[in-house]
Design a protein around this motif. Structure first.
Motif, PDB file in Angstrom:
ATOM      1  N   HIS A  14      10.998   6.497  10.147  1.00 55.60           N
ATOM      2  CA  HIS A  14      12.278   5.802   9.965  1.00 55.60           C
ATOM      3  C   HIS A  14      12.307   4.518  10.800  1.00 55.60           C
ATOM      4  O   HIS A  14      12.741   3.468  10.321  1.00 55.60           O
ATOM      5  N   LEU A  57      19.271   6.061   9.549  1.00 54.90           N
ATOM      6  CA  LEU A  57      18.413   6.953   8.773  1.00 54.90           C
ATOM      7  C   LEU A  57      18.172   8.207   9.587  1.00 54.90           C
ATOM      8  O   LEU A  57      17.652   8.157  10.701  1.00 54.90           O
ATOM      9  N   ASP A 113      16.901   7.226  13.489  1.00 50.32           N
ATOM     10  CA  ASP A 113      16.102   6.103  13.962  1.00 50.32           C
ATOM     11  C   ASP A 113      16.701   5.595  15.269  1.00 50.32           C
ATOM     12  O   ASP A 113      17.890   5.774  15.535  1.00 50.32           O
ATOM     13  N   ASP A 153      10.624   7.154   2.876  1.00 51.13           N
ATOM     14  CA  ASP A 153      10.728   5.789   3.398  1.00 51.13           C
ATOM     15  C   ASP A 153       9.696   4.873   2.749  1.00 51.13           C
ATOM     16  O   ASP A 153       8.570   5.291   2.455  1.00 51.13           O
TER      17      ASP A 153
END
Length: 160
Positions: free
Chosen positions: A83, A96, A23, A46
């Motif tokens: 993400h 992430l 991310d 997610d």
């Protein structure tokens, strides 16, 4: 579709190396954390209930993990754009990583056959690896049940 998972990694094995996008439009390599402990947790998707709870629990404990000399990295097959939305929506404080092609999932043996509502499919088996400063796997939690999991991982990280 990726092949069946590789043989399970065990305590004492060298953690497979990787470099993955994360991310925030960056990349993370396991080697970035040489000499530190790494909590590497694999999760299915997610912004689903169990995955959200797990990410929020790790975020709430991030200062404790840092004090224990550990960094927390979450991995799923979701793309970085997903993400980014998840991190922003839930104000997450952990990185992430996106393993869209499943290569790292396969090397860590977390891509597995699963069953839900009578249907069989392949997906990420919720698994956490605690990697010691020496690059070896110190502990593995497979088929993780989220409640209380972060506390158990933190206790193990403090013992390293």
């Amino acid at each position: 579709m990726p092949a069946e998972p590789s043989p399970h990694l065990a305590e004492g094995d060298i953690a497979p190396t990787f470099t993955l996008p994360r991310d925030g439009d960056a990349e993370v390599s396991l080697s970035d954390y040489a000499g530190r402990s790494v909590v590497l947790y694999f999760y299915p998707r997610d912004d689903t209930p169990g995955c959200t709870t797990e990410a929020l629990d790790f975020t709430a404990a991030v200062a404790d993990f840092t004090a224990a000399g550990a960094v927390v990295l979450g991995v799923s097959k979701d793309p970085v754009t997903k993400h980014d939305k998840f991190v922003a929506k839930r104000d997450l404080g952990i990185a992430l990583l996106s393993d869209e092609h499943g290569d790292v999932c396969e090397r860590y043996g977390v891509w597995a056959e699963k069953q839900m509502y009578g249907k069989t499919f392949h997906g990420i088996q919720r698994t956490t690896f605690l990697i010691g400063p020496d690059g070896k796997i110190a502990q593995v939690w497979r088929k993780v049940k989220v409640p209380g999991h972060v506390d158990a991982v933190l206790a193990a990280a403090r013992r390293l």
